[in-house]
Design a protein around this motif. Sequence first.
Motif, short mmCIF file in Angstrom:
data_model
loop_
_atom_site.label_atom_id
_atom_site.label_comp_id
_atom_site.label_asym_id
_atom_site.label_seq_id
_atom_site.Cartn_x
_atom_site.Cartn_y
_atom_site.Cartn_z
N TYR A 285 135.76 52.19 127.34
CA TYR A 285 134.34 51.88 127.22
C TYR A 285 133.67 53.12 126.67
O TYR A 285 133.52 54.12 127.36
N GLY A 286 133.28 53.13 125.40
CA GLY A 286 132.73 54.32 124.80
C GLY A 286 131.27 54.48 125.12
O GLY A 286 130.41 53.81 124.58
N ALA A 287 130.96 55.35 126.05
CA ALA A 287 129.57 55.56 126.44
C ALA A 287 128.99 56.79 125.77
O ALA A 287 127.91 57.22 126.11
N GLY A 288 129.69 57.39 124.83
CA GLY A 288 129.14 58.47 124.06
C GLY A 288 129.45 59.86 124.57
O GLY A 288 128.95 60.83 124.02
N ILE A 289 130.26 60.01 125.64
CA ILE A 289 130.59 61.35 126.13
C ILE A 289 132.09 61.42 126.41
O ILE A 289 132.72 60.44 126.78
N ASP A 290 132.62 62.62 126.23
CA ASP A 290 134.04 62.85 126.49
C ASP A 290 134.28 63.44 127.87
O ASP A 290 135.39 63.37 128.38
N SER A 291 133.26 64.07 128.44
CA SER A 291 133.49 64.89 129.64
C SER A 291 132.39 64.66 130.67
O SER A 291 131.54 65.53 130.89
N PRO A 292 132.38 63.52 131.34
CA PRO A 292 131.31 63.25 132.32
C PRO A 292 131.32 64.22 133.48
O PRO A 292 130.25 64.56 134.01
N GLY A 293 132.49 64.68 133.91
CA GLY A 293 132.53 65.65 135.00
C GLY A 293 131.87 66.96 134.62
O GLY A 293 131.13 67.57 135.41
N TRP A 294 132.12 67.42 133.40
CA TRP A 294 131.51 68.65 132.90
C TRP A 294 129.99 68.48 132.76
O TRP A 294 129.22 69.36 133.14
N TYR A 295 129.57 67.33 132.22
CA TYR A 295 128.13 67.10 132.07
C TYR A 295 127.44 67.00 133.44
O TYR A 295 126.32 67.48 133.62
N GLY A 296 128.11 66.39 134.39
CA GLY A 296 127.55 66.33 135.74
C GLY A 296 127.38 67.71 136.34
O GLY A 296 126.40 68.00 137.04
N HIS A 297 128.35 68.58 136.05
CA HIS A 297 128.25 69.96 136.54
C HIS A 297 127.08 70.68 135.88
O HIS A 297 126.31 71.38 136.55
N VAL A 377 137.06 67.68 134.39
CA VAL A 377 136.35 67.42 133.14
C VAL A 377 135.92 65.95 133.06
O VAL A 377 134.80 65.63 132.66
N VAL A 378 136.82 65.05 133.42
CA VAL A 378 136.47 63.62 133.49
C VAL A 378 136.06 63.27 134.92
O VAL A 378 134.95 62.88 135.19
N GLY A 379 137.00 63.43 135.86
CA GLY A 379 136.67 63.21 137.25
C GLY A 379 136.90 61.78 137.71
O GLY A 379 136.99 60.85 136.90
N ASP A 380 137.02 61.63 139.02
CA ASP A 380 137.25 60.32 139.62
C ASP A 380 136.13 59.95 140.59
O ASP A 380 136.36 59.40 141.66
N VAL A 381 134.89 60.26 140.21
CA VAL A 381 133.74 59.93 141.04
C VAL A 381 133.48 58.43 140.97
O VAL A 381 133.43 57.86 139.88
N LEU A 382 133.35 57.79 142.11
CA LEU A 382 133.02 56.37 142.19
C LEU A 382 131.67 56.21 142.87
O LEU A 382 131.46 56.72 143.96
N GLY A 383 130.76 55.53 142.18
CA GLY A 383 129.43 55.32 142.75
C GLY A 383 129.44 54.31 143.88
O GLY A 383 130.45 53.64 144.15
N GLU A 384 128.30 54.20 144.54
CA GLU A 384 128.14 53.25 145.65
C GLU A 384 126.85 52.47 145.47
O GLU A 384 125.85 53.01 144.99
#
Length: 798
Positions: A285-297, A377-384
């Motif tokens: 699913y291309g949401a426009g970012i390669d590194s959500p974990g890095w961006y979250g940081h 860099v990507v991460g395994d964060v799961l929302g609630e």
Amino acid sequence: MTGVEQAAGRGAGAGPVLLGVRHHGPGSARAVRTALEEVRPRVVLIEGPPEADALIPLAADEEMRPPVALLAHAVDEPGRSAFWPLAGFSPEWVALRWALEHDVPARFIDLPATHTLAWGLQEDAAGTEGERPSPDGTTADGDTGPGPAELRIDPLGVLADAAGYDDPERWWEDVVEHRGVEEGDALAPFTALEEAMAALRETYGSGGHDRDLVREAYMRLQVRAAQREFEDGVAVVCGAWHVPALRQKTTVAADKALLKGLPKVKTDMTWVPWTHRRLARTSGYGAGIDSPGWYGHLFSAPDRPVERWLTKVAGLLRAEDRIVSSAHVIEAVRLAETLAAMRGRPLPGLSETTDAVRAVMCEGSDVPLALVRERLVVGDVLGEVPPSAPAVPLQRDLTRLHRRLRLKPEALERELELDLRKENDAARSRLLHRLRLLGIAWGEPAASRGSTGTFRETWRLRWEPELSVRVAEAGVWGTTVLSAASAKAEADAVGAEGLAGVTGLAERCLLAELPDALPTVMRILADRAALDTDVGHLAQALPALVRSLRYGDVRGTDTGALAEVAAGLAERVFVGLPPACAALDADAAEEMRGHVDAVHGAVALLGDSPAAGHGRLRGRWQSVLRVLSGRDTVPGVVRGRAVRLLLDDGELAQDEAALLMGLVLSPGTPPADAAAWIEGFVGGTSGGGMLLVHDERLLGLVDAWLTGVPAEAFTDVLPLLRRTFSAYEPGVRRTLGELVRRGPGTGGGATAAGTGTPGFAADLDTLRADAVLPVVRLLLGLDEVDENTDNDLAGVTG
């Protein structure tokens, strides 16, 4: 005059404050928060489906934790769906939270999902499931609009190329993510980005995103309506690509004309959990970012982001038992800053920190670096999502069950070991099997690393956001997991094409414990078995039925009807197998050998059950094997396998087996037939190699035959023999080679032919036996052993 002063001094009719962003951009999110604090609008309009307006208050719930997504699906076709993901660092999420915290109305203004989903239904476009129109035109973000992908421009790519960058991600980091918001200049980033996008829209028009023209017309209408209600206190958060179009002066009639005649479909919408992994392009699913974990940081770090990031990396590597000290972190920070300076970047980005981690903490290896990318860099964060979010009844039942069973959905893949003798584990197993029947693959069965008994199961679990769609789809079968799985199993049984499909379904019904569906499945199974005359189909169906009996035993399920069907199926296989084995080519013969093995294992599992006639089936099967072993019309690979199975069951003496092998390997038998017989007898993973190791008479027969094969036939039989012997373990092949080199019956651990037991010496080797005693005492737990015990043990080892 600053951007804020300009916004404040526009006066009546000055227009809305347009905040063009990049979705999931932490720099954009920080800028949006700062701008909203400065501008203090009376209403916040956000790009997104307006059907979700009623769900906005849930964003303030304490149990709502991003990443989450808005899920819209067609009521009559739940599989037709679309997601609008939001992370904690998404500008839209920041705008929502700001509006809720300041008691300011927030509204979604994008084209309604009722049209978006209907477009996909109308076009029947492949691959639109789980996708959505690209909000900012950045790369492939699930745009469902028509037109070749190569004609759609990437705005960030064009701007990066104009700036001399070959990587749009690196350009965006330099100009936005690594740039702080200067005091008193909150709107400057948006003004600059709007000017850039205006130039692109003037050059490229819609850029190949033709459907954006319709979406932008709808958004303009919503902005006008908000201005009439709130005058100049309107702030709009949308993809930067759309800002020039929203600023464009058009008539209401022209915008309504673009929206006239749009298809519609009834939709439902809710919040669902999302993951960082699904935000990454690599997830599909291309949401426009390669590194959500890095961006979250970057978004959450209050200061010194590079130092904090490398400290986090060091913690991960230490947890994986790698030696990483504080000195490594200090040196990595220095290297990242040096690389950024050499590359002309304002701050070290992900590429610089990654290079520093590789060189300093990973000693140049990409193996631990892959772990850093996977976990951080990507991460395994799961929302609630809070329980109060709208959901189909099936989803509510599933939520109740996984909470009761303490089976929490997680984004990180993990293994779950279940002991079916425990009630909670058995209930977990039933739930996972029922979900698999419904096509909700939360868990996949895996090979157990411990016991292989029927009371133990191993599952590999990972919750993916798309499973929420699967749950919505499965809701048509029932309001609870049990009722839905039962109805689905009955429907699958009626629609199954082959006998094997129905038997497999019966097995799954037992695993999932579906007592209401099993009678229907068993009736269909009995009907199909009675009409099917193909022995291959019957042989494929029997093992699944017998396995089901074992599963029923450990789960306490009544499997009497299933046992009767299995016994009847076995009888039909016994009658039809010998004729079916006649006149087969090589491929068909190999397939039939597999059927013989499967039926043999099934009969062994049926054992002495009442349905099997207390051993009658086993006797009948041994008679069938004797018939197969002695018929010349049966292919050699099947005859050899029949002889081997009889020998393993003790129904054939070694002398008889040696006699049959000698007859087959006589000069009168074509070499190809003899090689096929050998493959059936000692081939595969059935322990044939060890049989030859311990019975040198059989090895001698094979060796003598092989050395006597004519040269012109040797090249024909060599591939078959190579396939046979290459399946053996290396140790077995080495031992066979030594025995052949030495010659059978000469020295070593074997006796001369005709004396003692093959493979054993004539007399006891007392020295070797005495050496075993300490190990035997240890195994028996005898710490202090008296002389009498030693003597007893010596007698045992002798």
